[in-house]
Design an enzyme around this catalytic site. Structure first.
Site, mmCIF file in Angstrom:
data_model
loop_
_atom_site.group_PDB
_atom_site.id
_atom_site.type_symbol
_atom_site.label_atom_id
_atom_site.label_comp_id
_atom_site.label_asym_id
_atom_site.label_seq_id
_atom_site.Cartn_x
_atom_site.Cartn_y
_atom_site.Cartn_z
ATOM 1 N N ASN A 47 0.859 -1.186 0.000
ATOM 2 C CA ASN A 47 0.000 0.000 0.000
ATOM 3 C C ASN A 47 0.899 1.241 0.000
ATOM 4 O O ASN A 47 1.735 1.399 0.890
ATOM 5 C CB ASN A 47 -0.911 0.011 1.240
ATOM 6 C CG ASN A 47 -1.838 1.220 1.250
ATOM 7 O OD1 ASN A 47 -1.391 2.353 1.330
ATOM 8 N ND2 ASN A 47 -3.127 0.968 1.182
ATOM 9 N N SER A 94 -11.275 -4.143 2.895
ATOM 10 C CA SER A 94 -9.992 -3.496 2.629
ATOM 11 C C SER A 94 -9.187 -3.350 3.918
ATOM 12 O O SER A 94 -7.985 -3.638 3.956
ATOM 13 C CB SER A 94 -10.245 -2.117 2.013
ATOM 14 O OG SER A 94 -9.033 -1.468 1.758
ATOM 15 N N SER A 112 -5.137 -0.419 -2.819
ATOM 16 C CA SER A 112 -5.619 0.933 -2.573
ATOM 17 C C SER A 112 -6.748 0.825 -1.553
ATOM 18 O O SER A 112 -7.694 0.050 -1.753
ATOM 19 C CB SER A 112 -6.130 1.546 -3.879
ATOM 20 O OG SER A 112 -6.378 2.922 -3.686
ATOM 21 N N GLU A 113 -6.644 1.572 -0.451
ATOM 22 C CA GLU A 113 -7.526 1.284 0.690
ATOM 23 C C GLU A 113 -8.998 1.612 0.437
ATOM 24 O O GLU A 113 -9.851 1.227 1.226
ATOM 25 C CB GLU A 113 -7.021 1.965 1.968
ATOM 26 C CG GLU A 113 -7.041 3.470 1.972
ATOM 27 C CD GLU A 113 -5.692 4.060 1.624
ATOM 28 O OE1 GLU A 113 -4.920 3.397 0.896
ATOM 29 O OE2 GLU A 113 -5.418 5.197 2.067
ATOM 30 N N ASN A 114 -9.297 2.312 -0.654
ATOM 31 C CA ASN A 114 -10.713 2.533 -0.955
ATOM 32 C C ASN A 114 -11.380 1.294 -1.541
ATOM 33 O O ASN A 114 -12.584 1.328 -1.822
ATOM 34 C CB ASN A 114 -10.888 3.741 -1.890
ATOM 35 C CG ASN A 114 -10.082 3.632 -3.154
ATOM 36 O OD1 ASN A 114 -8.920 3.238 -3.131
ATOM 37 N ND2 ASN A 114 -10.684 3.949 -4.267
#
Lengths: 213, 238
Positions: free
Chosen positions: A23, A88, A46-48
């Site tokens: 990340n 996530s 991607s943390e979304n």
């Protein structure tokens, strides 16, 4: 000569290993994606809600439903998966991500990091930063060695509100690379940018460090 | 089967709204926000809202619309950096703000919807977020207790639905929508396309219809992009 932002990103990219799930934080860490070695296979999270992040789209590929955590339009790859924010952060908090590279305002010699809030200024929020430092297996900080006033950002103790305590494993600054083998050890200077001396690093570093160059 | 389909966003919200209520709204930035339902909530004039949403929109879109009209009293969010009006109201003391780490916010919604009133996480230990919260050690590591969140109404955006309210999201527009769908006393969903019964593969449904009480089909989606970033068209493989 100190490293440029791109050279710092290039140096941090050397820490990526084949098979890693990674990340990258918003800002300078995003540049690391440009220097992933062709001989290794790395999957960007991607943390979304995306695993397997591709490059920016061509003009005719832009899709409003496909963005990264910096809200930039991106593309998918053949390996890509999408998931909810809860899934996530199960990846992030649950220790399934191998490495995160983040920016910081301050790092302390004990591995504390501050990168979300300056009291008295408008606070935008921590986003996913607290979850990343708490849960990802290895944390690398990419930051300028000193602030705009020339003061050290690598300190004995952070003065700003913390994002996490004793979480940083490595720091890449424009002057060099600092590493520690575990969270009980001191940081060691292991690499210098070209023409930067140990004396210069010591002068610009408040933290107590060992030197191994 | 109960009819979940309503004519438009205003009709779908009728009878659900009251001053001082708590509303969850899905979306990450402007991606996957329930834009039709937010507009209808603005038009309703409902005020003193507590809004639980990862972000607060931009000045003239998303939840920013409800800030313009001063309908929001409190926000629970992880990041609000894209909104000048938010900053003005917050610094002026007109707006309450509770920051949650993004993963904690997602898990609080998931827990709330799953009937779990609290849970322990290591996110935020040793930071301002931990202040006043119960600390507990598990296996030699310290964790803090966070509580589950529910809402009077959850506003959700999905891509496709069938008449049973089964939902499929598209790409990163999924984000907070599935967890918020589970956490609303009433969950109202807007979709781009309604398909017939049996047209969604039951194995590919992201949110089962039990979580969805009301449904509308939105038209003419704006889907505004915050950071349009492109590479030069070279025709090379991405």
């Amino acid at each position: 000569m100190p490293w440029t932002r791109d050279q710092m990103a290039e140096r941090a990219a050397k820490e990526l290993e084949d098979g890693f799930y990674v990340n990258l934080g918003i800002g300078m860490p995003t540049l690391v994606a440009n220097y992933i070695g062709e001989d290794i296979d790395v999957t960007l999270q991607s943390e979304n809600g995306m695993l397997g992040m591709g490059p920016f789209p061509a003009d005719d590929e832009v899709d409003a439903d496909l963005i990264n955590a910096g809200k930039q339009t991106i593309t998918e790859l053949k390996r890509t998966s999408y998931f909810s924010s809860a899934d996530s952060f199960a990846m992030i908090r649950g220790g399934h991500i191998d490495l995160s590279i983040l920016g910081a305002m301050e790092v302390a010699e004990n591995g504390d990091i501050a990168n979300w809030m300056i009291p008295g200024k408008m606070v935008k929020g921590m986003g996913g930063a607290m979850d990343l430092v708490a849960g990802v297996k290895k944390i690398i900080v990419l930051m300028d060695h000193t602030n705009k006033k020339g003061e050290s950002k690598f300190l004995k103790k952070c003065s700003l509100p913390l994002t996490g305590t004793n979480v940083v494993d490595m720091i890449v600054t424009d002057l060099g690379v600092f590493q520690r083998p575990d969270h009980d050890s001191k940081f060691r200077l292991i690499e210098l940018a070209p023409d930067v001396s140990v004396e210069e690093v010591r002068e610009k570093t408040e933290a107590d460090i060992d030197v191994a160059v | 089967m109960a009819n979940k389909l309503y004519d438009d966003a205003a009709a779908a919200l009728e009878g659900l709204l009251f001053d001082g209520m708590t509303v969850m709204a899905g979306g990450f930035g402007l991606c996957g926000i329930p834009e039709k339902l937010i507009a209808a909530l603005r038009d309703s004039g409902t005020k003193d809202l507590t809004c639980i949403s990862n972000n607060a929109g931009v000045d003239d879109f998303g939840l920013g619309l409800l800030l313009q009209t001063r309908q929001i009293r409190k926000m629970i969010s992880s990041y609000v950096g894209e909104n000048k009006e938010f900053e003005r109201q917050y610094l002026g003391g007109e707006l309450e703000l509770e920051f949650n780490p993004q993963g904690t916010l997602a898990e609080r919604c998931r827990a709330g919807g799953a009937g779990i009133p609290g849970f322990f996480t290591k996110t935020g230990v040793g930071t301002l977020v931990a202040e006043g919260k119960e600390h507990k050690d598990f296996g030699g590591e310290t964790y803090i207790m966070e509580t589950g969140l529910t809402a009077d109404v959850s506003l959700v955006k999905a891509w496709k639905a069938d008449p049973a309210g089964n939902l499929v999201y598209r790409k990163t527009a999924r984000n907070f929508n599935p967890v918020m769908a589970t956490a609303g006393t009433v969950t109202v969903v807007e979709v781009e396309e309604l398909v017939g019964p049996g047209e969604l593969d039951p194995d590919h449904i992201h949110t089962p219809g039990i979580f969805v009480q009301r449904l509308i089909v939105g038209r003419d989606y704006e889907k505004r992009i915050e950071q349009r970033t492109v590479r030069a068209a070279t025709g090379s493989e991405g």
